[in-house]
Design an enzyme around this catalytic site. Structure first.
Site, PDB file in Angstrom:
ATOM      1  N   GLY A   1       5.415  -1.948  -0.552  1.00  0.00           N
ATOM      2  CA  GLY A   1       6.843  -2.035  -0.827  1.00  0.00           C
ATOM      3  C   GLY A   1       7.563  -3.120  -0.045  1.00  0.00           C
ATOM      4  O   GLY A   1       8.784  -3.164  -0.006  1.00  0.00           O
TER       5      GLY A   1
ATOM      6  N   LYS B   1       5.542   6.965  -7.697  1.00  0.00           N
ATOM      7  CA  LYS B   1       6.249   7.543  -6.537  1.00  0.00           C
ATOM      8  C   LYS B   1       7.411   8.414  -7.030  1.00  0.00           C
ATOM      9  O   LYS B   1       7.281   9.056  -8.066  1.00  0.00           O
ATOM     10  CB  LYS B   1       6.677   6.424  -5.580  1.00  0.00           C
TER      11      LYS B   1
ATOM     12  N   GLU C   1      -4.872   0.571   1.165  1.00  0.00           N
ATOM     13  CA  GLU C   1      -3.461   0.208   1.115  1.00  0.00           C
ATOM     14  C   GLU C   1      -2.946  -0.050   2.530  1.00  0.00           C
ATOM     15  O   GLU C   1      -2.556   0.898   3.238  1.00  0.00           O
ATOM     16  CB  GLU C   1      -2.640   1.340   0.482  1.00  0.00           C
TER      17      GLU C   1
ATOM     18  N   SER D   1       2.041  -4.208  -2.694  1.00  0.00           N
ATOM     19  CA  SER D   1       2.734  -5.376  -3.264  1.00  0.00           C
ATOM     20  C   SER D   1       1.883  -6.158  -4.262  1.00  0.00           C
ATOM     21  O   SER D   1       2.053  -7.370  -4.401  1.00  0.00           O
ATOM     22  CB  SER D   1       3.265  -6.298  -2.151  1.00  0.00           C
TER      23      SER D   1
ATOM     24  N   ASN E   1       1.312   3.982  -9.407  1.00  0.00           N
ATOM     25  CA  ASN E   1       1.871   5.096  -8.635  1.00  0.00           C
ATOM     26  C   ASN E   1       3.383   4.988  -8.759  1.00  0.00           C
ATOM     27  O   ASN E   1       3.992   4.127  -8.136  1.00  0.00           O
ATOM     28  CB  ASN E   1       1.417   4.990  -7.169  1.00  0.00           C
TER      29      ASN E   1
ATOM     30  N   GLU F   1       2.590   7.276   2.553  1.00  0.00           N
ATOM     31  CA  GLU F   1       3.924   7.904   2.605  1.00  0.00           C
ATOM     32  C   GLU F   1       3.802   9.394   2.876  1.00  0.00           C
ATOM     33  O   GLU F   1       4.646   9.977   3.560  1.00  0.00           O
ATOM     34  CB  GLU F   1       4.678   7.603   1.295  1.00  0.00           C
TER      35      GLU F   1
ATOM     36  N   HIS G   1      -1.837   9.407   0.506  1.00  0.00           N
ATOM     37  CA  HIS G   1      -1.005   8.190   0.492  1.00  0.00           C
ATOM     38  C   HIS G   1      -0.305   8.046   1.850  1.00  0.00           C
ATOM     39  O   HIS G   1       0.081   9.037   2.462  1.00  0.00           O
ATOM     40  CB  HIS G   1       0.017   8.267  -0.646  1.00  0.00           C
TER      41      HIS G   1
HETATM   42  P1  13P Z   1       3.927  -1.300  -3.904  1.00  0.00           P
HETATM   43  O1  13P Z   1       3.083  -1.847  -5.015  1.00  0.00           O
HETATM   44  O2  13P Z   1       5.328  -0.983  -4.323  1.00  0.00           O
HETATM   45  O3  13P Z   1       3.838  -2.120  -2.664  1.00  0.00           O
HETATM   46  O4  13P Z   1       3.298   0.142  -3.546  1.00  0.00           O
HETATM   47  C1  13P Z   1       1.937   0.236  -3.326  1.00  0.00           C
HETATM   48  C2  13P Z   1       1.604   1.661  -3.203  1.00  0.00           C
HETATM   49  O5  13P Z   1       1.946   2.325  -2.252  1.00  0.00           O
HETATM   50  C3  13P Z   1       0.845   2.273  -4.303  1.00  0.00           C
HETATM   51  O6  13P Z   1       0.406   3.543  -3.958  1.00  0.00           O
END
Ligand code: 13P
Length: 251
Positions: free
Chosen positions: A173, A11, A167, A213, A9, A97, A95
């Protein structure tokens, strides 16, 4: 036997010119062949350029969101038809976010999942608890509600085109990865929900990813867990070397 799915992803990272470089690197370094499925979920503006690089390979193209309406006055949104015509096969929906910063709810997630599956896209549905919810012992309850609400009205026959990514928000992150046991436990809970909603055999075939992560160092251990069938990777998917190591860690 479930085939693992390793998805990146990106982002809101990578301009079109940078996306081309990264996609080419991932393609060149990838030797996974049929070992696992590989998906890269890129910003919408990168889709045409990345499609030209990955078409005909075992790297599948994904988007990061899709609207539920077929067309119309929804400024800033993309339709299923737009993604289909652009060579997109997968789409991330729900997601954390999107839920946290853009007002996505279990109900809007359900509408997007429904439209995407009906339109022939494969969906990566994200669920996961906040840190305070985990600390309050509410992880199971949160994941249960998010999963059941998102799957309302989804038929058993559509499940083959659906993946759930667990997740935990506190692991995204932050560099604070869930332990393999923590991640596996919740992926197992999700599998039981699928068994309850559909059937044991549907649950046995169902792909459940872990995300949060995941990186080149911890991927092998996470992907070796019985209920974890792949990863949804943010930061580490932006570095072709790291993403390739994760692909190679698939079981
Ligand atoms: P990270 O791997 O940067 O923690 O992000 C995970 C994520 O949100 C994937 O959709």
């Amino acid at each position: 036997m479930r085939k693992q799915v390793i998805a990146g992803n990106w982002k809101m990272n990578m301009t079109p010119s940078k996306a081309v470089v990264l996609a080419k690197e991932i393609k060149e370094k990838n030797t996974a062949k049929d070992k696992c499925d590989i998906v890269i979920c890129v910003p919408a503006i990168d889709i045409p350029a990345v499609y030209e690089i990955v078409k005909g390979t075992n790297i599948k193209l994904g988007a990061q969101n899709v609207h539920f309406a077929p067309s119309g006055a929804f400024t800033g949104e993309l339709s299923v038809e737009m993604l289909n015509e652009s060579g997109v096969e997968y789409v991330i929906i729900g997601h954390s976010e999107r839920r946290q910063y853009f007002g996505e709810t279990d109900q809007s997630v359900n509408k997007r999942v429904t439209a995407a599956l009906e339109g022939g896209l494969k969906v990566i549905l994200c669920v996961g608890e906040l840190l305070e919810e985990r600390e309050a012992g509410k992880t199971t309850q949160v994941v249960d509600t998010q999963t059941r609400e998102a799957l309302k009205g989804i038929s058993a026959s559509a499940l083959k085109n659906l993946i759930i990514a667990y997740e935990p928000v506190w692991a995204i992150g932050t560099g604070k990865v869930a332990t393999p046991e923590q991640a596996d436990e919740v992926c197992g809970i999700i599998r039981n929900i699928i068994a309850d909603l559909y059937s044991k055999s549907a649950a046995d075939e169902f792909i459940i990813q872990y995300g949060g992560s995941m990186n080149a160092k911890n991927a092998k251990e996470l992907l070796a867990m019985p209920n974890i069938d792949g990863g949804l990777i943010g930061g580490a998917s932006l570095k072709s070397d790291d993403f390739t190591v994760i692909i190679d860690s698939a079981q």
